[in-house]
Design an enzyme around this catalytic site. Structure first.
Site, PDB file in Angstrom:
ATOM      1  CG  HIS A  59      -1.853   1.159   1.317  1.00  0.00           C
ATOM      2  ND1 HIS A  59      -3.166   1.017   1.698  1.00  0.00           N
ATOM      3  CD2 HIS A  59      -1.706   2.496   1.077  1.00  0.00           C
ATOM      4  CE1 HIS A  59      -3.773   2.191   1.677  1.00  0.00           C
ATOM      5  NE2 HIS A  59      -2.891   3.117   1.311  1.00  0.00           N
ATOM      6  CG  HIS A  65      -0.977   7.097  -1.162  1.00  0.00           C
ATOM      7  ND1 HIS A  65      -2.221   7.141  -1.732  1.00  0.00           N
ATOM      8  CD2 HIS A  65      -1.133   6.459   0.029  1.00  0.00           C
ATOM      9  CE1 HIS A  65      -3.104   6.572  -0.918  1.00  0.00           C
ATOM     10  NE2 HIS A  65      -2.465   6.148   0.158  1.00  0.00           N
ATOM     11  CE  LYS A  75      -7.885   1.826  -0.505  1.00  0.00           C
ATOM     12  NZ  LYS A  75      -6.879   2.816  -0.264  1.00  0.00           N
ATOM     13  CG  HIS A 114      -9.827   4.726   3.568  1.00  0.00           C
ATOM     14  ND1 HIS A 114      -8.610   5.343   3.775  1.00  0.00           N
ATOM     15  CD2 HIS A 114     -10.650   5.208   4.539  1.00  0.00           C
ATOM     16  CE1 HIS A 114      -8.710   6.171   4.809  1.00  0.00           C
ATOM     17  NE2 HIS A 114      -9.938   6.109   5.287  1.00  0.00           N
ATOM     18  CG  HIS A 136      -4.791   2.568   5.910  1.00  0.00           C
ATOM     19  ND1 HIS A 136      -6.123   2.460   6.245  1.00  0.00           N
ATOM     20  CD2 HIS A 136      -4.761   3.354   4.812  1.00  0.00           C
ATOM     21  CE1 HIS A 136      -6.853   3.150   5.385  1.00  0.00           C
ATOM     22  NE2 HIS A 136      -6.043   3.698   4.505  1.00  0.00           N
ATOM     23  CG  ASP A 194      -1.605   4.955   4.044  1.00  0.00           C
ATOM     24  OD1 ASP A 194      -1.752   5.298   2.848  1.00  0.00           O
ATOM     25  OD2 ASP A 194      -2.281   5.420   4.966  1.00  0.00           O
TER      26      ASP A 194
HETATM   27  N1  LIG Z   1      -3.474   7.827   4.688  1.00  0.00           N
HETATM   28  C1  LIG Z   1      -3.580   9.131   4.535  1.00  0.00           C
HETATM   29  O1  LIG Z   1      -3.644   9.846   5.540  1.00  0.00           O
HETATM   30  N2  LIG Z   1      -3.606   9.710   3.316  1.00  0.00           N
HETATM   31  C2  LIG Z   1      -3.620   9.067   2.035  1.00  0.00           C
HETATM   32  C3  LIG Z   1      -4.951   8.484   1.683  1.00  0.00           C
HETATM   33  C4  LIG Z   1      -5.300   7.214   2.414  1.00  0.00           C
HETATM   34  O2  LIG Z   1      -4.618   6.199   2.322  1.00  0.00           O
HETATM   35  O3  LIG Z   1      -6.330   7.167   3.100  1.00  0.00           O
HETATM   36  C5  LIG Z   1      -3.200  10.076   0.967  1.00  0.00           C
HETATM   37  O4  LIG Z   1      -3.367   9.803  -0.219  1.00  0.00           O
HETATM   38  O5  LIG Z   1      -2.688  11.151   1.329  1.00  0.00           O
HETATM   39 ZN   LIG Z   2      -3.272   5.096   1.609  1.00  0.00          ZN
HETATM   40 ZN   LIG Z   3      -6.722   5.084   3.063  1.00  0.00          ZN
END
Ligand SMILES: NC(=O)N[C@@H](CC(=O)O)C(=O)O
Ligand SMILES: [Zn+2]
Ligand SMILES: [Zn+2]
Length: 346
Positions: A13, A15, A99, A136, A174, A247
């Protein structure tokens, strides 16, 4: 010198964002991980195979020529996702999951599902084709306290999905609560969870006592200490239902240090080293390899990696700031020391 060698891990996971940010995020993840499940919450979101392919191509452009990093792509489910979208995704060899963002739950989730039950035909197709549903898991109702949103989601949304589709592979992403740990543990082998390193290392006191620390604000929000303890127990338990997902979610310094800051913690700079630190603290270094490198691919039905990394007990300092495109990013543990380091020549 104390060291451990483990099968190269994957991040289930992450970003990576888009555009100039990729220059930094891809380098950081590829230094440690062989593969990563790349979240689709771009603006606009990645909702079909064609978009996933062009996003994947962008990511690969930023991969160093000698690095062996494979981005595993995901589709963002919207109210308009069709059964055909799922079929196309399953036929591709690079989309590995879809997702579910409840609309409004987190960063760039505005196009998420407004009514989860309306997506049941899509889930049915996913179950049939063995496509994992990544969740999520937070409700968005204004009357539900932000600290209760995961627990309420599990009972009111997730349990019905799993009852309706007992063969659907589901990853509760998460996880942050004892309730989530207990729920996932009580389900069959088709239900698993990722655990971030910041939720293993921190509880809400770390974010709020003695001053508010915006760089520790993420969603789902950090919970009380008893929940942190349950996550540590799950991650170090040796159960294949719990595996590594950072995450890591970069936001610029400007967007974090402001009156209404964005949610997300950037752990990718030193993720596996941080996990090693937590596992060592809890006398569970022997459990790190399976959590980081075995249970994720086993769940997704992918081969385990065959190369290794070596982590040495050697302290080093995380920079106070990093670049994120033309902006500044404050990484997790900025300016602080980490006790483990990947050996460079691996
Ligand atoms: N985890 C977070 O606080 N932020 C994530 C989005 C997510 O995974 O929920 C993001 O894309 O910034
Ligand atoms: Zn995330
Ligand atoms: Zn998330």
């Amino acid at each position: 010198m104390h060291s451990i060698t483990i099968t190269r891990p994957d991040d289930w996971h992450i970003h990576l964002r888009s555009g100039a940010a990729l220059q930094h995020t891809v380098k950081d993840v590829a230094r440690q991980f062989a593969r990563a499940i790349v979240m689709p919450n771009l603006v606009p979101p990645v909702t079909n195979v064609e978009q996933a392919k062009s996003y994947r191509d962008c990511i690969l452009r930023y991969k160093a020529d000698n690095a062996e990093f494979e981005p595993l792509m995901t589709l963002y489910l919207t109210d308009n996702t069709s059964v055909e979208d799922i079929e196309e995704a399953a036929q591709s060899d690079f989309v590995k999951a879809c997702k579910l963002y409840p609309a409004g739950a987190t960063t760039n989730s505005d196009s998420g599902l407004t009514d989860i039950e309306k997506a049941y035909p899509v889930f049915e197709k996913m179950a049939e084709l063995g496509m994992p549903l990544l969740v999520h898991g937070e409700v968005t109702s204004p009357e539900i306290d932000v600290f209760d949103r995961e627990k309420v989601f599990i009972e009111t949304k997730l349990r019905p999905i799993i009852e309706q589709f007992p063969n659907l592979k589901v990853v509760l992403e998460h996880i942050t609560t004892k309730d989530a740990v207990e729920f996932v543990a009580s389900q069959g082998p088709n239900v698993a969870a990722t655990i971030t390193v910041h939720h293993l290392m921190l509880n809400r006191n770390d974010m709020l006592v003695g001053g508010i620390r915006p760089h520790l604000y993420c969603l789902p929000i950090l919970k009380r200490q008893e929940h942190q303890a349950a996550l540590i127990a799950a991650a170090t338990s040796g159960s294949p239902k719990f595996f590594l997902g950072t995450d890591s979610a970069p936001h610029t310094k400007e967007k974090k240090e402001t009156a209404c800051g964005c949610a997300g913690v950037y752990t990718a700079y030193s993720a596996i080293e941080l996990y090693a630190e937590v596992f060592e603290t809890h006398n569970a270094l022997d459990k790190l390899e399976a959590f980081a490198s075995f249970y994720g691919p086993d769940f997704y039905g992918l081969p385990r990696n065959t190369d290794t990394i070596t982590l040495v007990k050697e302290s080093w300092k995380v920079p106070k700031k990093l670049c994120l495109g033309n902006d500044t990013l404050v990484p997790f543990r900025a300016g602080e020391t980490i006790e483990w380091k990947i050996r460079d020549n691996d």
